[in-house]
Design a protein around this motif. Structure first.
Motif, PDB file in Angstrom:
ATOM      1  N   PRO A  52       0.811  -1.275   0.038  1.00 22.75           N
ATOM      2  CA  PRO A  52       0.167  -0.254   0.016  1.00 22.75           C
ATOM      3  C   PRO A  52       0.841   1.339   0.012  1.00 22.75           C
ATOM      4  CG  PRO A  52      -0.960  -1.656   1.726  1.00 22.75           C
ATOM      5  CD  PRO A  52       0.447  -2.163   1.107  1.00 22.75           C
ATOM      6  N   ASP A  53       2.102   1.083   0.453  1.00 23.48           N
ATOM      7  CA  ASP A  53       2.989   2.259   0.181  1.00 23.48           C
ATOM      8  C   ASP A  53       3.340   2.652  -1.143  1.00 23.48           C
ATOM      9  OD1 ASP A  53       2.986   2.327   3.191  1.00 23.48           O
ATOM     10  OD2 ASP A  53       4.996   1.141   3.026  1.00 23.48           O
ATOM     11  N   ARG A  54       3.258   1.852  -2.223  1.00 20.38           N
ATOM     12  CA  ARG A  54       3.412   2.163  -3.532  1.00 20.38           C
ATOM     13  C   ARG A  54       2.370   2.234  -4.329  1.00 20.38           C
ATOM     14  NH1 ARG A  54       5.595  -2.567  -6.225  1.00 20.38           N
ATOM     15  NH2 ARG A  54       5.385  -1.074  -8.031  1.00 20.38           N
ATOM     16  N   VAL A  55       1.083   2.115  -3.728  1.00 24.31           N
ATOM     17  CA  VAL A  55      -0.280   2.388  -4.346  1.00 24.31           C
ATOM     18  C   VAL A  55      -0.722   3.898  -3.829  1.00 24.31           C
ATOM     19  CG1 VAL A  55      -2.540   1.777  -4.924  1.00 24.31           C
ATOM     20  CG2 VAL A  55      -0.621  -0.049  -4.609  1.00 24.31           C
ATOM     21  N   PHE A  56      -0.851   4.717  -4.889  1.00 19.84           N
ATOM     22  CA  PHE A  56      -1.077   6.210  -4.356  1.00 19.84           C
ATOM     23  C   PHE A  56      -2.705   6.355  -4.912  1.00 19.84           C
ATOM     24  CE2 PHE A  56       3.095   6.133  -3.528  1.00 19.84           C
ATOM     25  CZ  PHE A  56       3.674   7.314  -3.018  1.00 19.84           C
ATOM     26  N   LYS A  57      -3.304   7.148  -4.132  1.00 20.55           N
ATOM     27  CA  LYS A  57      -4.607   7.586  -4.313  1.00 20.55           C
ATOM     28  C   LYS A  57      -4.416   9.096  -4.628  1.00 20.55           C
ATOM     29  CE  LYS A  57      -5.458   8.235   0.820  1.00 20.55           C
ATOM     30  NZ  LYS A  57      -5.998   7.639   1.842  1.00 20.55           N
ATOM     31  N   THR A  58      -5.633   9.420  -5.537  1.00 18.10           N
ATOM     32  CA  THR A  58      -5.743  10.688  -5.986  1.00 18.10           C
ATOM     33  C   THR A  58      -6.875  11.438  -5.549  1.00 18.10           C
ATOM     34  OG1 THR A  58      -4.732   9.942  -8.128  1.00 18.10           O
ATOM     35  CG2 THR A  58      -6.227  12.183  -8.066  1.00 18.10           C
ATOM     36  N   LEU A  59      -6.741  12.424  -4.701  1.00 20.17           N
ATOM     37  CA  LEU A  59      -7.909  13.128  -3.954  1.00 20.17           C
ATOM     38  C   LEU A  59      -7.726  14.458  -4.651  1.00 20.17           C
ATOM     39  CD1 LEU A  59      -6.525  11.935  -0.318  1.00 20.17           C
ATOM     40  CD2 LEU A  59      -8.471  10.893  -1.847  1.00 20.17           C
ATOM     41  N   VAL A  60      -8.732  15.198  -4.462  1.00 19.21           N
ATOM     42  CA  VAL A  60      -9.190  16.653  -4.948  1.00 19.21           C
ATOM     43  C   VAL A  60      -9.514  17.311  -3.707  1.00 19.21           C
ATOM     44  CG1 VAL A  60     -10.174  17.935  -6.622  1.00 19.21           C
ATOM     45  CG2 VAL A  60     -10.014  15.555  -7.185  1.00 19.21           C
ATOM     46  N   ALA A  61      -8.838  18.317  -3.497  1.00 18.37           N
ATOM     47  CA  ALA A  61      -9.109  19.335  -2.362  1.00 18.37           C
ATOM     48  C   ALA A  61      -9.368  20.582  -2.836  1.00 18.37           C
ATOM     49  CB  ALA A  61      -8.151  19.164  -1.459  1.00 18.37           C
ATOM     50  N   ASP A  62      -9.838  21.657  -2.078  1.00 23.61           N
ATOM     51  CA  ASP A  62     -10.184  22.878  -2.481  1.00 23.61           C
ATOM     52  C   ASP A  62      -9.248  23.676  -1.586  1.00 23.61           C
ATOM     53  OD1 ASP A  62     -11.279  25.652  -1.823  1.00 23.61           O
ATOM     54  OD2 ASP A  62     -13.012  24.920  -2.544  1.00 23.61           O
ATOM     55  N   VAL A  72      -1.273  10.776  -2.916  1.00 22.57           N
ATOM     56  CA  VAL A  72      -0.819  10.229  -1.507  1.00 22.57           C
ATOM     57  C   VAL A  72      -0.863   8.730  -1.323  1.00 22.57           C
ATOM     58  CG1 VAL A  72      -1.187  12.396  -0.290  1.00 22.57           C
ATOM     59  CG2 VAL A  72      -2.804  10.505  -0.075  1.00 22.57           C
ATOM     60  N   PRO A  73      -0.019   7.869  -0.594  1.00 25.13           N
ATOM     61  CA  PRO A  73       0.021   6.589  -0.359  1.00 25.13           C
ATOM     62  C   PRO A  73      -1.421   6.227   0.005  1.00 25.13           C
ATOM     63  CG  PRO A  73       1.887   7.399   0.341  1.00 25.13           C
ATOM     64  CD  PRO A  73       1.015   8.558   0.033  1.00 25.13           C
ATOM     65  N   VAL A  74      -2.163   5.066  -0.264  1.00 20.17           N
ATOM     66  CA  VAL A  74      -3.305   4.481   0.068  1.00 20.17           C
ATOM     67  C   VAL A  74      -3.131   4.015   1.741  1.00 20.17           C
ATOM     68  CG1 VAL A  74      -4.141   3.880  -2.095  1.00 20.17           C
ATOM     69  CG2 VAL A  74      -3.116   2.238  -0.819  1.00 20.17           C
ATOM     70  N   SER A  75      -1.783   3.690   1.931  1.00 20.74           N
ATOM     71  CA  SER A  75      -1.636   3.248   3.516  1.00 20.74           C
ATOM     72  C   SER A  75      -1.644   4.599   4.468  1.00 20.74           C
ATOM     73  CB  SER A  75      -0.155   2.859   3.417  1.00 20.74           C
ATOM     74  OG  SER A  75       0.781   3.882   3.120  1.00 20.74           O
ATOM     75  N   GLY A  76      -2.052   5.697   4.013  1.00 26.50           N
ATOM     76  CA  GLY A  76      -1.941   6.904   4.994  1.00 26.50           C
ATOM     77  C   GLY A  76      -3.285   7.801   4.623  1.00 26.50           C
ATOM     78  N   SER A 137      -4.426   5.467  -9.943  1.00 21.49           N
ATOM     79  CA  SER A 137      -5.345   5.099 -10.712  1.00 21.49           C
ATOM     80  C   SER A 137      -5.162   5.458 -12.387  1.00 21.49           C
ATOM     81  CB  SER A 137      -6.802   5.890 -10.332  1.00 21.49           C
ATOM     82  OG  SER A 137      -7.985   5.853 -11.023  1.00 21.49           O
ATOM     83  N   ALA A 138      -5.869   4.508 -13.109  1.00 26.47           N
ATOM     84  CA  ALA A 138      -5.441   4.849 -14.571  1.00 26.47           C
ATOM     85  C   ALA A 138      -6.913   5.483 -15.260  1.00 26.47           C
ATOM     86  CB  ALA A 138      -5.248   3.441 -15.584  1.00 26.47           C
TER      87      ALA A 138
END
Length: 166
Positions: A52-62, A72-76, A137-138
């Motif tokens: 999970p340290d190598r898989v990164f999630k894409t988040l959208v913030a304001d 950021v990593p999905v582990s955190g 994510s692709a």
């Protein structure tokens, strides 16, 4: 003379088309998405057998009224204050999911930092530099792309900063 629209590769997403067009080395990983799984990112890591340290999630913030992408990593989790600081802002909150989907052109759980409908400022957690490749994510649930963090940063014009909390 009018420009011809670019053809999308068969089965490709805007993210994979962007990578192919840029000539970047990448690997696509697909898996059967389980809608009942509590975490898109953790599901991806488990399905691919990747830390999970190598898989990164894409988040959208304001950030101060401007949409900003955080990877950021999905582990955190995302440190919103650190994200605001990384882009010279004062305050960050998570963006409305519907607005994030409309702006990026992707659905929640499948938002990619690549090939977004509208290019947004992007911050990549600096922990990515510790890995030869990372997965993001692709462009749809159940589809990930693996690439070098430097290529991701270059293609998204990302700032690297410590925005993840472990």
């Amino acid at each position: 003379m009018a420009k011809k629209p670019k053809k999308q590769q068969s089965g490709g997403t805007p993210a994979t088309v962007a990578l192919s067009s840029a000539g970047v080395d990448f690997t696509v990983h697909s898996y059967d998405h389980d809608p009942s799984h509590p975490s898109y990112g953790e599901e991806a890591a488990e399905a691919m057998g990747v830390s999970p340290d190598r898989v990164f999630k894409t988040l959208v913030a304001d950030v101060d009224g401007a949409l900003t992408v955080a990877v950021v990593p999905v582990s955190g989790t995302l440190d919103l204050k650190a994200l605001a600081t990384a882009v010279g802002g004062k305050r960050a909150t998570m963006a409305d999911p519907a607005l994030a989907e409309r702006t990026t052109g992707y659905v929640r759980g499948g938002i990619s930092p690549l090939g977004q409908r509208k290019r947004l400022p992007t911050v990549l957690d600096d922990s990515a530099e510790a890995h030869e490749t990372i997965c993001v994510s692709a462009g749809r649930r159940g589809l990930e792309v693996e690439l070098a963090p430097g290529d991701l940063a270059k293609l998204t014009n990302a700032v690297l900063a410590p925005i993840g909390r472990g």
